[in-house]
Scaffold this motif. Structure first.
Motif, short mmCIF file in Angstrom:
data_model
loop_
_atom_site.label_atom_id
_atom_site.label_comp_id
_atom_site.label_asym_id
_atom_site.label_seq_id
_atom_site.Cartn_x
_atom_site.Cartn_y
_atom_site.Cartn_z
N GLU A 1 0.69 -1.14 0.16
CA GLU A 1 0.03 0.43 -0.40
C GLU A 1 0.78 1.37 -0.32
O GLU A 1 0.13 2.65 0.17
CB GLU A 1 -0.54 0.02 1.57
N ILE A 2 2.14 1.46 0.51
CA ILE A 2 2.89 2.59 0.50
C ILE A 2 3.32 3.36 -0.29
O ILE A 2 3.38 4.74 -0.50
CB ILE A 2 4.34 2.09 0.95
N PRO A 3 3.27 2.73 -2.04
CA PRO A 3 3.20 3.60 -3.33
C PRO A 3 2.15 4.30 -3.22
O PRO A 3 1.37 5.83 -3.09
CB PRO A 3 2.91 2.95 -4.53
N LEU A 4 -0.06 4.11 -2.93
CA LEU A 4 -0.61 4.38 -3.22
C LEU A 4 -0.65 5.53 -1.83
O LEU A 4 -1.88 6.42 -2.32
CB LEU A 4 -2.32 3.61 -2.54
N VAL B 1 1.61 6.67 -0.34
CA VAL B 1 2.00 8.25 0.05
C VAL B 1 1.44 9.58 -1.47
O VAL B 1 1.11 10.33 -1.67
CB VAL B 1 3.68 7.76 -1.05
N GLU B 2 0.97 9.17 -2.42
CA GLU B 2 0.11 9.43 -3.28
C GLU B 2 -0.61 9.87 -2.47
O GLU B 2 -1.13 10.62 -2.81
CB GLU B 2 -0.37 8.23 -4.66
N ALA B 3 -1.92 9.07 -1.72
CA ALA B 3 -2.78 9.62 -1.66
C ALA B 3 -2.16 10.59 -0.47
O ALA B 3 -3.43 12.05 -0.36
CB ALA B 3 -3.62 8.37 -0.36
N ALA B 4 -1.80 10.29 0.36
CA ALA B 4 -1.11 12.10 1.27
C ALA B 4 -0.78 13.80 0.24
O ALA B 4 -1.50 14.51 0.95
CB ALA B 4 0.23 11.81 1.83
N LYS B 5 -0.41 13.32 -0.40
CA LYS B 5 -0.40 14.62 -1.58
C LYS B 5 -1.77 14.65 -1.94
O LYS B 5 -1.80 16.35 -1.98
CB LYS B 5 0.04 13.72 -2.86
N MET B 6 -2.68 14.24 -2.27
CA MET B 6 -3.53 14.43 -2.41
C MET B 6 -4.62 14.97 -1.57
O MET B 6 -5.38 16.15 -1.86
CB MET B 6 -5.02 12.95 -3.14
N TRP B 7 -4.03 14.75 -0.40
CA TRP B 7 -4.96 15.16 1.32
C TRP B 7 -4.43 16.80 1.58
O TRP B 7 -5.25 17.29 1.85
CB TRP B 7 -4.33 14.46 2.16
N ARG B 8 -3.32 16.55 0.84
CA ARG B 8 -2.32 17.95 1.36
C ARG B 8 -2.84 19.34 0.54
O ARG B 8 -3.47 20.49 1.20
CB ARG B 8 -0.92 17.78 0.78
#
Ligand SMILES: Cc1cc2nc3c(=O)[nH]c(=O)nc-3n(C[C@H](O)[C@H](O)[C@H](O)COP(=O)(O)OP(=O)(O)OC[C@H]3O[C@@H](n4cnc5c(N)ncnc54)[C@H](O)[C@@H]3O)c2cc1C
Length: 367
Positions: A58-61, A63-70
């Motif tokens: 799940e790490i690649p997903l 990390v990308e999700a965190a950018k989207m939440w930002r």
């Protein structure tokens, strides 16, 4: 009969996020829910936004999700009341430290930097109120928490603004392939679509079964409790290396306490019964970490029904038995964080036949 390009069954965060991303790409879609948007896990969860300690797949997903939440306001016109306060996993002894250090090294070896170890000094600078026995922690400074129902509402409203319609009290009973497309009989009549997406959370096994791809999904009712409001005293969300703990102080001063605590569940009736004995154990764990909270009042406890997979990672991808059908379910108690990116992945899969992020580990074929 209602006709659309994509029919999404399930109006939780995963269904709403998928609908939003499809609508942003000009695709017509309808979302149906047997109850109402956010009625189940997506409205009842703890709001933790966590990259920390995820399954490696799940790490690649995440990390990308965190950018989207930002950048969530640009996506859904609301900040979802998010606080990026960090998340910690506390170590109470050297063996906890060793375990967490191994974890941090594994994440570094995968090429990611978001999880790092901190020692006692920095831990107590970050959380001065913590009981003095802890020795360090694993931290993700970019993590935090939001308000799940605010987020669900923001995703739904933005999707609606782009033309998506949501139908509550609309339960899918049967699905049938009609040519290359689908006919879905529901409690509110028949819907016809080119593409079908199964975002039915804890109920997804039933729909997968109708597609001849049975999965071992287990529905469980996870419990949370909330305290009275307290003056602000802690920022990061906290877990522990070797004890069940999930603890945060919300924007309004209340504490949300969980930690994978399971209520009794009658799944057929969708009835949950709080297990106060377990909650008491969890409250005691919190008091071990914050002795000053021993007289704080619990004002409410609740449970939300969530779908768990045997390996605790979701199913994301195309059906392997049926054309023009897709699944995104089984988020095993950590789907809030992943929801923006899963919507994007689903839209890419449906419209372009590929995902920019690796999703092979989430294939329904693994069962
Ligand atoms: C108590 C609790 C705490 C949690 N804490 C966190 C956390 O801190 N951080 C985190 O990342 N995640 C957390 N989670 C997990 C997260 O809430 C879920 O992974 C996520 O919300 C799953 O979203 P979903 O859309 O898949 O499911 P849901 O929100 O359950 O939506 C599925 C929808 O499908 C509908 N449906 C089912 N069958 C049918 C049918 N036949 N026809 C029509 N509609 C149907 C249901 O009514 C439901 O509304 C927590 C979950 C719980 C329960």
């Amino acid at each position: 009969m209602m006709k659309t390009d994509v029919l999404i069954i399930g109006a939780g965060l995963i269904g709403a996020s998928t609908a939003l991303q499809l609508a942003m790409r000009g695709c017509r879609c309808i979302v149906i829910d047997k109850d109402s948007p956010g009625r189940h896990a997506s409205g009842a969860n703890a709001g933790g936004l966590r990259q920390l300690n995820r399954d490696p797949a799940e790490i690649p997903l995440t990390v990308e999700a965190a950018k989207m939440w930002r950048n969530i306001e640009a996506l859904v016109d609301s900040d979802c009341d998010i606080r990026f306060s960090g998340q910690l996993r506390l170590a109470e002894n050297q063996s906890d430290m060793d375990k967490l250090e191994q974890r941090a090294a594994m994440v570094r070896d995968m090429g990611y930097q978001h999880e790092e170890m901190i020692g006692k000094k920095e831990l107590y600078q970050l959380v001065p109120a913590l009981s003095p026995h802890c020795v360090g922690a694993l931290i993700c400074r970019e993590d935090g928490y939001g308000r799940p129902y605010h987020a669900l509402t923001a995703f739904r409203r933005k999707a609606e603004a782009l033309g998506v319609t949501f139908h509550s009290s609309t339960e899918a009973y049967t699905i049938e392939q009609e040519g290359e497309g689908w006919q879905v009989r529901t409690s509110q009549g028949t819907f016809s679509s080119q593409i079908l997406v199964n975002c039915t959370g804890a109920w997804a096994g039933q729909l997968a079964g109708l597609m001849n791809e049975p999965v071992s999904l287990t529905a469980k009712a996870l419990m949370l409790m909330v305290t009275e409001r307290l003056p602000h005293f802690v920022d990061p969300v906290m877990g522990a290396a070797s004890r069940k703990l999930s603890f945060k102080q919300m924007q309004n001063g209340t504490l949300i306490i969980g930690g994978a605590l399971i209520a009794k569940l009658d799944f057929a009736l969708e009835q949950t019964e709080i297990d106060w004995h377990q909650l008491a154990k969890s409250a005691n764990t919190v008091v071990d970490f914050f002795p000053q909270l021993k007289d704080v009042r619990i004002v409410r406890a609740w449970a939300g029904i969530e779908g768990f997979m045997p390996d605790n990672i979701p199913v994301i991808g195309a059906s392997q038995t049926m054309k023009n059908a897709y699944h995104a379910f089984g988020f095993s108690a950590h789907g809030f964080q992943l929801s923006p990116v899963v919507g994007r992945i689903m839209a890419q899969l449906i419209l372009e036949g590929r995902s920019e992020l690796p999703i092979e580990p989430f294939s329904i074929g693994r069962f």
